[in-house]
Structures are given as C-alpha cells and as structure tokens.
Write a protein that holds these residues in place. Structure first.
Motif, PDB file in Angstrom:
ATOM      1  N   ARG A 107       0.714  -1.625  -0.006  1.00  0.00           N
ATOM      2  CA  ARG A 107       0.028   0.320   0.267  1.00  0.00           C
ATOM      3  C   ARG A 107       1.051   1.247  -0.633  1.00  0.00           C
ATOM      4  NH1 ARG A 107      -5.208  -1.388   1.642  1.00  0.00           N
ATOM      5  NH2 ARG A 107      -5.452  -3.510   2.865  1.00  0.00           N
ATOM      6  N   GLY A 108       0.232   2.221  -0.718  1.00  0.00           N
ATOM      7  CA  GLY A 108       0.980   3.605  -0.625  1.00  0.00           C
ATOM      8  C   GLY A 108       0.558   4.806  -1.105  1.00  0.00           C
ATOM      9  N   GLU A 109       1.199   5.792  -1.358  1.00  0.00           N
ATOM     10  CA  GLU A 109       0.313   7.594  -1.478  1.00  0.00           C
ATOM     11  C   GLU A 109       0.672   7.752  -2.749  1.00  0.00           C
ATOM     12  OE1 GLU A 109      -1.071   9.033   1.241  1.00  0.00           O
ATOM     13  OE2 GLU A 109      -1.876   7.858   2.875  1.00  0.00           O
ATOM     14  N   PHE A 110       0.632   8.001  -4.007  1.00  0.00           N
ATOM     15  CA  PHE A 110       1.064   8.712  -5.212  1.00  0.00           C
ATOM     16  C   PHE A 110       0.593  10.174  -5.070  1.00  0.00           C
ATOM     17  CE2 PHE A 110       0.652  10.572  -9.310  1.00  0.00           C
ATOM     18  CZ  PHE A 110       1.931  11.058  -9.428  1.00  0.00           C
ATOM     19  N   PRO A 111       1.161  10.527  -4.682  1.00  0.00           N
ATOM     20  CA  PRO A 111       0.853  12.448  -4.816  1.00  0.00           C
ATOM     21  C   PRO A 111      -0.108  13.265  -5.770  1.00  0.00           C
ATOM     22  CG  PRO A 111       3.102  12.513  -5.021  1.00  0.00           C
ATOM     23  CD  PRO A 111       2.826  10.768  -4.796  1.00  0.00           C
ATOM     24  N   ALA A 112      -1.637  12.630  -5.347  1.00  0.00           N
ATOM     25  CA  ALA A 112      -2.266  13.351  -6.292  1.00  0.00           C
ATOM     26  C   ALA A 112      -3.559  13.365  -5.887  1.00  0.00           C
ATOM     27  CB  ALA A 112      -2.998  12.346  -7.888  1.00  0.00           C
ATOM     28  N   THR A 113      -4.487  14.434  -5.905  1.00  0.00           N
ATOM     29  CA  THR A 113      -5.228  15.429  -5.976  1.00  0.00           C
ATOM     30  C   THR A 113      -6.539  15.231  -6.750  1.00  0.00           C
ATOM     31  OG1 THR A 113      -4.183  16.414  -4.722  1.00  0.00           O
ATOM     32  CG2 THR A 113      -6.666  16.887  -4.929  1.00  0.00           C
ATOM     33  N   THR A 114      -7.677  14.573  -6.212  1.00  0.00           N
ATOM     34  CA  THR A 114      -8.900  14.389  -7.573  1.00  0.00           C
ATOM     35  C   THR A 114     -10.363  15.790  -6.851  1.00  0.00           C
ATOM     36  OG1 THR A 114      -8.714  12.778  -8.082  1.00  0.00           O
ATOM     37  CG2 THR A 114     -11.107  13.383  -8.825  1.00  0.00           C
ATOM     38  N   TYR A 115     -10.046  16.267  -7.672  1.00  0.00           N
ATOM     39  CA  TYR A 115     -11.258  17.639  -7.192  1.00  0.00           C
ATOM     40  C   TYR A 115     -11.731  18.534  -8.256  1.00  0.00           C
ATOM     41  CZ  TYR A 115      -7.605  20.194 -10.465  1.00  0.00           C
ATOM     42  OH  TYR A 115      -6.885  20.837 -11.691  1.00  0.00           O
ATOM     43  N   LEU A 116     -12.986  18.996  -7.652  1.00  0.00           N
ATOM     44  CA  LEU A 116     -14.049  20.101  -8.388  1.00  0.00           C
ATOM     45  C   LEU A 116     -12.636  21.576  -8.827  1.00  0.00           C
ATOM     46  CD1 LEU A 116     -17.073  19.686  -7.256  1.00  0.00           C
ATOM     47  CD2 LEU A 116     -16.428  19.205 -10.079  1.00  0.00           C
ATOM     48  N   ALA A 117     -12.703  21.552 -10.509  1.00  0.00           N
ATOM     49  CA  ALA A 117     -12.128  22.710 -10.823  1.00  0.00           C
ATOM     50  C   ALA A 117     -12.870  23.960 -11.283  1.00  0.00           C
ATOM     51  CB  ALA A 117     -11.311  22.559 -12.159  1.00  0.00           C
ATOM     52  N   PHE A 118     -13.050  24.983 -11.227  1.00  0.00           N
ATOM     53  CA  PHE A 118     -13.928  26.205 -11.381  1.00  0.00           C
ATOM     54  C   PHE A 118     -13.494  27.716 -12.069  1.00  0.00           C
ATOM     55  CE2 PHE A 118     -15.757  25.476  -6.436  1.00  0.00           C
ATOM     56  CZ  PHE A 118     -16.543  25.183  -7.014  1.00  0.00           C
ATOM     57  N   ASN A 119     -13.843  27.252 -13.445  1.00  0.00           N
ATOM     58  CA  ASN A 119     -13.640  28.509 -14.215  1.00  0.00           C
ATOM     59  C   ASN A 119     -13.756  29.753 -13.061  1.00  0.00           C
ATOM     60  OD1 ASN A 119     -12.908  30.525 -15.928  1.00  0.00           O
ATOM     61  ND2 ASN A 119     -13.857  29.010 -18.091  1.00  0.00           N
ATOM     62  N   THR A 120     -13.140  30.988 -12.816  1.00  0.00           N
ATOM     63  CA  THR A 120     -14.121  31.585 -12.163  1.00  0.00           C
ATOM     64  C   THR A 120     -14.475  32.939 -13.219  1.00  0.00           C
ATOM     65  OG1 THR A 120     -11.550  32.755 -11.462  1.00  0.00           O
ATOM     66  CG2 THR A 120     -12.560  30.907 -10.213  1.00  0.00           C
ATOM     67  N   LYS A 121     -13.497  32.187 -14.174  1.00  0.00           N
ATOM     68  CA  LYS A 121     -14.689  34.148 -15.017  1.00  0.00           C
ATOM     69  C   LYS A 121     -15.314  33.960 -15.829  1.00  0.00           C
ATOM     70  CE  LYS A 121      -9.978  35.655 -14.992  1.00  0.00           C
ATOM     71  NZ  LYS A 121      -9.564  36.799 -14.396  1.00  0.00           N
ATOM     72  N   VAL A 122     -16.136  32.889 -15.579  1.00  0.00           N
ATOM     73  CA  VAL A 122     -17.843  32.546 -15.793  1.00  0.00           C
ATOM     74  C   VAL A 122     -18.714  32.609 -14.826  1.00  0.00           C
ATOM     75  CG1 VAL A 122     -16.772  31.293 -17.783  1.00  0.00           C
ATOM     76  CG2 VAL A 122     -17.875  30.466 -16.065  1.00  0.00           C
ATOM     77  N   LYS A 123     -19.963  32.920 -14.530  1.00  0.00           N
ATOM     78  CA  LYS A 123     -21.189  32.750 -13.731  1.00  0.00           C
ATOM     79  C   LYS A 123     -21.617  31.571 -14.231  1.00  0.00           C
ATOM     80  CE  LYS A 123     -22.476  37.646 -14.275  1.00  0.00           C
ATOM     81  NZ  LYS A 123     -22.397  38.241 -13.315  1.00  0.00           N
ATOM     82  N   PRO A 124     -21.728  31.480 -12.543  1.00  0.00           N
ATOM     83  CA  PRO A 124     -21.718  31.954 -11.216  1.00  0.00           C
ATOM     84  C   PRO A 124     -20.586  31.422 -10.659  1.00  0.00           C
ATOM     85  CG  PRO A 124     -23.048  29.705 -11.444  1.00  0.00           C
ATOM     86  CD  PRO A 124     -22.580  30.045 -12.289  1.00  0.00           C
ATOM     87  N   PHE A 125     -19.542  31.318 -11.151  1.00  0.00           N
ATOM     88  CA  PHE A 125     -18.663  31.334 -10.080  1.00  0.00           C
ATOM     89  C   PHE A 125     -17.625  32.154 -10.001  1.00  0.00           C
ATOM     90  CE2 PHE A 125     -20.279  27.060 -11.961  1.00  0.00           C
ATOM     91  CZ  PHE A 125     -20.376  26.740 -10.977  1.00  0.00           C
ATOM     92  N   ASP A 126     -18.230  33.069 -10.912  1.00  0.00           N
ATOM     93  CA  ASP A 126     -16.939  34.348 -10.754  1.00  0.00           C
ATOM     94  C   ASP A 126     -17.394  35.206  -9.108  1.00  0.00           C
ATOM     95  OD1 ASP A 126     -19.606  34.720 -11.553  1.00  0.00           O
ATOM     96  OD2 ASP A 126     -19.274  37.126 -12.081  1.00  0.00           O
ATOM     97  N   ASP A 127     -18.230  34.245  -7.806  1.00  0.00           N
ATOM     98  CA  ASP A 127     -19.159  35.244  -7.199  1.00  0.00           C
ATOM     99  C   ASP A 127     -17.490  33.893  -6.378  1.00  0.00           C
ATOM    100  OD1 ASP A 127     -20.087  35.408  -4.594  1.00  0.00           O
ATOM    101  OD2 ASP A 127     -21.773  36.416  -5.925  1.00  0.00           O
ATOM    102  N   ILE A 128     -16.719  33.947  -5.241  1.00  0.00           N
ATOM    103  CA  ILE A 128     -16.626  33.257  -4.168  1.00  0.00           C
ATOM    104  C   ILE A 128     -17.817  32.694  -3.915  1.00  0.00           C
ATOM    105  CG2 ILE A 128     -16.162  35.317  -2.793  1.00  0.00           C
ATOM    106  CD1 ILE A 128     -13.398  33.644  -2.446  1.00  0.00           C
ATOM    107  N   ARG A 129     -18.494  33.188  -3.467  1.00  0.00           N
ATOM    108  CA  ARG A 129     -20.058  32.487  -2.345  1.00  0.00           C
ATOM    109  C   ARG A 129     -20.447  31.375  -3.371  1.00  0.00           C
ATOM    110  NH1 ARG A 129     -22.913  38.459  -1.226  1.00  0.00           N
ATOM    111  NH2 ARG A 129     -22.531  38.135  -3.587  1.00  0.00           N
ATOM    112  N   VAL A 130     -20.865  31.658  -4.129  1.00  0.00           N
ATOM    113  CA  VAL A 130     -21.320  30.386  -4.608  1.00  0.00           C
ATOM    114  C   VAL A 130     -20.384  29.198  -5.342  1.00  0.00           C
ATOM    115  CG1 VAL A 130     -21.828  29.636  -7.189  1.00  0.00           C
ATOM    116  CG2 VAL A 130     -22.586  31.997  -6.128  1.00  0.00           C
TER     117      VAL A 130
END
Length: 582
Positions: free
Chosen positions: A324-347
């Motif tokens: 058993r081991g850990e390869f340094p990697a992350t699965t994540y949601l990526a936001f495009n902060t240039k488009v609505k509604p994700f330009d609003d940090i509250r969203v």
C-alpha cells in the motif's frame, strides 16, 4: 505530465515513474495508501529484509496491462527515473529508494552529489562518479549525459518531460542534435566528469528534475534516432535481451554495471521478464493464485481488484502480499472563475460546503483506495502539506451553510449548474463521481446537470480558456515530490495557455501568488521550501478556486515469493530494483 488510468495504462514503462499530471491523456503515472504523509507501508517485509549482497538469483515476472510502446529515454516521461526504465537507465540523480518519507528525497546516481547551485540557483554543477560504464564497457562521460538531454529536444523523439525547454537559457527553440548538432550552449561539459546547467531563472528543485530519464547518458556513436529504442544502450543494472513492442521486454544483467558505484539498486533477479497487454482481472487472479512462475510476479500498472480487496480480511496469505502506498495526487472540482456564477466566491464556497465526501470516496472505490481531501496538496510532507478546512462540510456535506451562502449571492431559491466530466469511469472522473456530487448538491438547492465528454476531447475542452466550462472534474498528480510541480501549473498566472493545454483552470493571475512562487523557487533547502509551499496552498485554499475531493491510495498485490515490495514516498509503489524473488 499526464495520468494513465489505473486499469487501462497506455505506457507500462512509464508507470509508477511519473506522475504529474493531469488526467485525460496518454502518458503515465503509477499511483499509490498509507496513513497521511507516511509515504506508504508494505505488506511484504521491509527494505532491510533484503541483503543486496546475497539476494541475487531467479527471474522476476512483471505482468502489465499497458503496452510497452516506448523504450527511448528521451521519450519517456518519468519521475525518479521511473520503475522499469530505472533498471536500464541511470540519471544524474534518482529517488532515494527507501521506504516512507526518506524515499521522497532525491539521491545522487551518476553524479557524486545532488549538484552545486550558484548564481541564486540559476546555475547547477554536477560531477560524475568514477567507474561508470555502458553495457559495452565504454566509459560514461558528461558529454554522453549532455547528448542524451539534447536528443529529448528533437521533434523526432516526442513525449519527454518539457521542463528543460523552459528552464535552460535560450533553449526554447532548440530542435535537437539531428538538426542542430552544435548542441545547447546552456549545458557545458568542460571535461569528461563535469556538466554545468545554466537556467534562465532560479530552480531549487533542479536535483528533483535531474531524476528524469532525459538525464540518462546516450553514446552518440550508438544513436540511431527513432530506432534507438529497439536496443537502447544500458547504463543500469540490466540490459535488453529482447524487445517486442507492445508485447514483451526481457532484461538480463549488464556485465559492466557495478554495485560498488550504484548502491541504491540491489538488482536481485538474474532476469526480468515484462509481459504487456494482459487484462486487469487476469493479472490480479494470477498474482493471487501464484502458480508456477507467477509466484515470482508483480505488476507496475494494475491495482488490486474488487475480488481481492473483498478477500483481504479473510485471507491472511493474500493480506501479507499487499503493498500500500500513496502517489501524490488529488481529484477535485475545478472552477472557471471567469464565468458566472463561479465568478462569485460565495457560490464556490457554497459548492465546497455542499459536497459529500463520503459518497464521493465510496464512488471512487471506498476508503481502501481513496482518502477524503480538504486541501489541494495531498497529505504528504514532501509536498509541504498543511492541514486546513475552510469550508467544513463534515462527512456528508453542510447543506444549510451552502443554502445560506447561495442566498447571500442572490440565489435564495437555489441554483442550476452544469458539471462536465469524462464519459467513463476509467480515471475516476466519470459518471460515478459526478452522480455522487449531483445527489449531494441537490440537498443544498443546487441542481446539477451532468455533461459527459468523451475522454479524447475532455482535455481539449477544459484546457482551452475560451471553451472551458464553469465547473469540471479534474485530477492532478506531482511530477516529483515537491509543491512546485503541484501548485505552479494550477495557480501560476504566467502558466495560462490561451491556445489550449492550460491547467490553470481557475485562470488565476495574482501577482502576489506569482511573486511567492518565484521566491520559493529560489530556495534550495527542501524543508524551507516545503513550509512555503504548504503556506501558499493554505492561502490559495481560502479563495475556493477548487474543491478537493480525495487523494489516492494505491493497493498492489505481489506473488508469493516476492520480497522487499515496500513502497517509497516518491511514487507510493515498490521499486523493481529492490525486489527479490530468491
């Protein structure tokens, strides 16, 4: 570098050597499960159980899915020298090949040390050890290392790590030695034992980059261009006996390799046979049964299947053969902060609060293969990991807090968004994870429409700022164990590529962040750099530019006779050069 699916590897030779990397591509990683930050533990003893003086003998079988399609060091994209490639090619530096976090450090290989920095880490000088020879007995020189690097710039030999083209002074347009035989002026070889690199900017991580196979020596007289991979000249403990592309590779001992000048590789087996093109279920069944030669078998690209995972608690023999081991990697949601509604940090914060990491981890295969993440850096000390959780969703999501933030953002009656993801689940970026997120966000009043995209077009879509959707499922792994290759491509504004191939999906271009990145790059003390990378990750986390979901836990099964299959902290996988079957 790019990620290979765990169950559908494309280049077995690169497997477990790399990592960094975005998903949806055809290059490679090997991936990794141990306690956070430990770098992994193994179920087959410890490295100390192998005596390199007496472990010689037998034949190691490697059973892989991925086709062996590349065998040229210039074209391989590896970190730490790779797993199979490192049996053939030595580099200026290499991974330390030790269990846990000690194994996340670089170590001298062909060079006498990790290099001497000068000019604020813009110049790196290396000296070669005495007693280095190619498989034909020819001495290895600094000029051979320089020529090997220059070959990796040739358009005829695509696929290698791109860093040197960016890092070396005036090398961005170099076309390799076939078109420009005068070579790269930024690499000097004043004598046969000295090689000097001149960089256009400080790079404290240069000793880590020098582990890549581009730093393997190549004798110019033996270079046959694109045909070189048919029989590359070995500088490592093994050499090629036979190679059938995409099918098999047989390695035998290199008579001119000496353990006296290579103490890191134990080189226990007399022969190593790699078989490619096998189905994952077949590989795991053969390893579990362990009949005949399979008792001496391992895999570098196939993790333990569901059947074997289900047996671990009831089958002690199987359990003790798990690594058993850990390869340094992350699965994540990526936001495009240039488009609505994700330009609003509250969203973005609302989505962060709404995620249910329990159902996401279960969709990824459960806690045996995935660990919930609230930080972008995965939990490994070498990367600079610092714990934080600015948007505590708990185990099942915080719908009430998410609704509160949506109301503040002007969406008191909820919000509809479209989540882009891959069309299949091969890379854990597909319908299983997406559906788990869809269900969780529904409780917070966020209606998620799923938009699957075929794997071949996913990176094209998400990696071009003009076509990038508002939110997408993504993966990132580290090319070497440092915060630099993990954070720079994702958050450095100067890394944004408008034409495509962009990984800074938030399209963040913050001068303060860029300046801090430059300052950390000047640091040559790993401990100091780790602290700064961790602090930068924590600062970036406050902006909710991503939603980290889980980090990788990799589980591999080995044959009955295999000893020393202990993962390191670099790749989270056992090292073929330290395995014994005697």
């Amino acid at each position: 570098m790019r990620k290979i699916p765990v169950l559908s590897a494309a280049l077995a030779l690169v497997i477990a050597g790399t990592a960094a990397c975005s998903s949806s591509s055809s290059s490679s990683t090997g991936k990794t499960g141990s306690s956070a930050g430990s770098g992994g533990t193994g179920g087959t003893g410890t490295a100390a159980a192998i005596d390199p003086k007496t472990c010689q003998g037998g034949t190691l079988e490697v059973l892989n899915q991925g086709g062996i399609s590349i065998l040229d060091p210039a074209r391989l994209y590896t970190s730490g020298g790779g797993n199979i490639p490192s049996l053939l090619f030595r580099t200026l530096t290499t991974r330390n090949r030790l269990p846990g976090q000690e194994g996340a450090k670089p170590a001298p290989d062909l060079a006498t040390d990790l290099g001497t920095p000068s000019d604020g880490a813009k110049t790196w000088t290396y000296h070669l050890k005495d007693g280095l020879f190619f498989e034909d007995g020819t001495p290895i020189t600094a000029q051979d290392v320089k020529y090997g690097i220059e070959r990796s710039f040739a358009p005829e030999l695509p696929g290698g790590a791109p860093y040197l083209r960016d890092w070396l002074v005036d090398a961005s347009d170099y076309q390799g030695p076939y078109k420009s035989p005068d070579g790269i002026k930024a690499i000097e070889t004043p004598d046969a034992k000295t090689i000097i690199f001149h960089l256009r900017k400080p790079e404290g991580d240069f000793p880590l980059l020098a582990t890549a196979t581009q730093f393997a020596p190549v004798p110019k007289a033996k270079d046959t261009g694109a045909d070189y991979e048919k029989h590359p000249v070995s500088s490592g403990p093994y050499m090629v006996a036979s190679f059938e592309k995409k099918k098999s590779l047989q390695l035998v001992r290199n008579p001119h390799w000496s353990a006296a000048v290579d103490t890191l590789r134990f080189a226990c087996p007399d022969k190593i046979n790699i078989t490619a093109g096998l189905e994952s279920a077949v590989i795991n069944q053969r390893l579990a049964t362990g009949s005949g030669a399979d008792a001496n078998a391992v895999t570098t690209d196939t993790q333990v299947g569901p059947d074997q995972l289900a047996q671990l608690n009831s089958n002690p023999d199987l359990a003790k053969r798990i690594s058993r081991g850990e390869f340094p990697a992350t699965t994540y949601l990526a936001f495009n902060t240039k488009v609505k509604p994700f330009d609003d940090i509250r969203v973005r914060e609302a989505v962060s609060y709404a995620v249910n990491r329990t159902t996401v981890v279960n969709a990824a295969g459960g806690t045996a293969v995935a660990g919930a993440s609230t930080t972008f850096l995965p939990p490994q000390k070498a990367l600079g990991y610092q714990a934080y959780d600015y948007f505590p969703a708990g185990a099942t999501g915080n719908a009430a807090k998410a609704k509160e933030l949506l109301a503040q953002a002007g969406y008191p009656n909820g919000l509809g968004i479209t989540l882009f993801h891959e069309a299949d689940d091969a890379e854990n970026l597909g319908p299983k994870i997406a559906t788990a997120l869809q269900e969780a966000l529904k409780a917070a009043g966020i209606t998620v429409t799923l938009n699957p995209v075929e794997d071949s077009g996913y990176r094209d879509l998400t990696g071009k700022p003009s076509s990038e959707p508002g939110v997408s499922l993504q993966y990132w792994g580290s090319d070497w164990p440092s915060g630099a290759p993990f954070l720079i491509p994702i958050f450095d504004g100067r890394q944004i590529i408008d034409s495509g191939g962009n990984f800074n999906l938030a399209q963040l271009n913050d001068p303060a962040v860029n300046t801090e990145i430059d300052a950390i790059n000047e640091i040559t003390d790993p401990a100091q750099a780790q602290a700064r990378w961790g602090a930068l990750d924590a600062k970036l986390g406050q902006q909710a530019l991503t939603v980290p979901l889980f980090y990788e836990k990799d589980v591999y099964l080995v044959g009955k006779n295999v000893k020393g299959a202990v993962p390191d902290g670099w790749r989270g996988q056992y090292d073929l050069s330290r395995i014994s079957v005697k």
